[in-house]
Design an enzyme around this catalytic site. Sequence first.
Site, PDB file in Angstrom:
ATOM      1  N   GLU A  72       4.852  -1.025 -48.237  1.00 51.48           N
ATOM      2  CA  GLU A  72       5.431  -2.048 -47.368  1.00 51.48           C
ATOM      3  C   GLU A  72       6.226  -1.392 -46.255  1.00 51.48           C
ATOM      4  O   GLU A  72       6.873  -0.357 -46.463  1.00 51.48           O
ATOM      5  CB  GLU A  72       6.336  -2.969 -48.200  1.00 51.48           C
ATOM      6  CG  GLU A  72       6.804  -4.219 -47.490  1.00 51.48           C
ATOM      7  CD  GLU A  72       7.431  -5.199 -48.480  1.00 51.48           C
ATOM      8  OE1 GLU A  72       6.800  -5.478 -49.527  1.00 51.48           O
ATOM      9  OE2 GLU A  72       8.548  -5.679 -48.210  1.00 51.48           O
ATOM     10  N   ASP A  81       8.955  -2.852 -43.367  1.00 51.88           N
ATOM     11  CA  ASP A  81       9.686  -4.095 -43.099  1.00 51.88           C
ATOM     12  C   ASP A  81      10.532  -4.050 -41.839  1.00 51.88           C
ATOM     13  O   ASP A  81      11.206  -3.054 -41.561  1.00 51.88           O
ATOM     14  CB  ASP A  81      10.676  -4.382 -44.243  1.00 51.88           C
ATOM     15  CG  ASP A  81       9.999  -4.628 -45.566  1.00 51.88           C
ATOM     16  OD1 ASP A  81       8.895  -5.179 -45.574  1.00 51.88           O
ATOM     17  OD2 ASP A  81      10.593  -4.261 -46.606  1.00 51.88           O
ATOM     18  N   GLU A 136      13.475  -6.838 -41.073  1.00 55.90           N
ATOM     19  CA  GLU A 136      14.114  -7.995 -41.700  1.00 55.90           C
ATOM     20  C   GLU A 136      15.441  -8.304 -41.022  1.00 55.90           C
ATOM     21  O   GLU A 136      16.282  -7.417 -40.862  1.00 55.90           O
ATOM     22  CB  GLU A 136      14.364  -7.723 -43.192  1.00 55.90           C
ATOM     23  CG  GLU A 136      13.092  -7.502 -43.995  1.00 55.90           C
ATOM     24  CD  GLU A 136      13.364  -7.021 -45.410  1.00 55.90           C
ATOM     25  OE1 GLU A 136      12.828  -7.623 -46.344  1.00 55.90           O
ATOM     26  OE2 GLU A 136      14.122  -6.030 -45.574  1.00 55.90           O
TER      27      GLU A 136
END
Length: 291
Positions: free
Chosen positions: A112, A114, A116
Amino acid sequence: MALFLSLLLIFMFPSSNAQGPPSPGYYPSSKVGSIGFNQGFRNLWGPQHQNMDQGSLTIWLDRNSGSGYKSLDAYQSGYFGAAVKVQSGYTAGVITSFYLSNNEAHPGNHDEIDIEFLGTTPDKPYVLQTNVYIKGSGDGNIIGREMKFHLWFDPTQNFHNYAILWNPNEIIFFVDDVPIRRYPRKIDATFPLRPMWVYGSIWDASSWATEDGKYKADYRYEPFIGRYNNFKLGGCRADGPASCRPPSGSPVGSSGLSSQQYAAMEWVQRNYKVYDYCHDPRRDHNLIPEC
């Protein structure tokens, strides 16, 4: 007294910060055309909390549900971006995200990358968290590689462009074409190499999102809204030709940044970086050998 107040204002709001970062000199977003949401994405969950209006996607969280979307294709590398505007006011516990993942293909053993937005209380700025996971969190030993930033602007006031460049050599996170973090491939074990999809979502992460869970989502302030437009998917699809080459993040070639880009990134990290996993004494550095 007037002189004292002037000096105090200069100290509190230095002119370099007010002007934003130095020019990176190269703008990778201009090399990748924009697409409409429906050209590259579909709803993944919470369809009743998702709306399209004049090319702009709105997703929202209330006490019943959040919402998320996913790219139609998986990619093995590329430049992936969107313009995002987040909600003002009390947003503690709420995460608005744009990220790459293969969690559905490799549950418990996924990769993953990210971006955010960690919701906040009205007296404090948003935190933009960047993170990289490699080969999962299903073994109970979650090994995140978080680097967190404040921004040199208010992300609730206007749309700004956020992007991830991922190729076999590096991951670069961009905000308005300014590189804020570069994560190089040092060894295979610390770099995501399997195909991933592109996602966006808004959800309740009260247990950790805001000051390690000190402040929770408060549904008296619902709905919590995230807005997206200017989507960019400049990548090599997982099922595409081996000859595909992803867009470059810099003018210097397939990897690395120019000296001007490095200067802009260093400015951001010097002025706005608020957390770096490599410098956290609480972390077991045997698990993060790239540091």
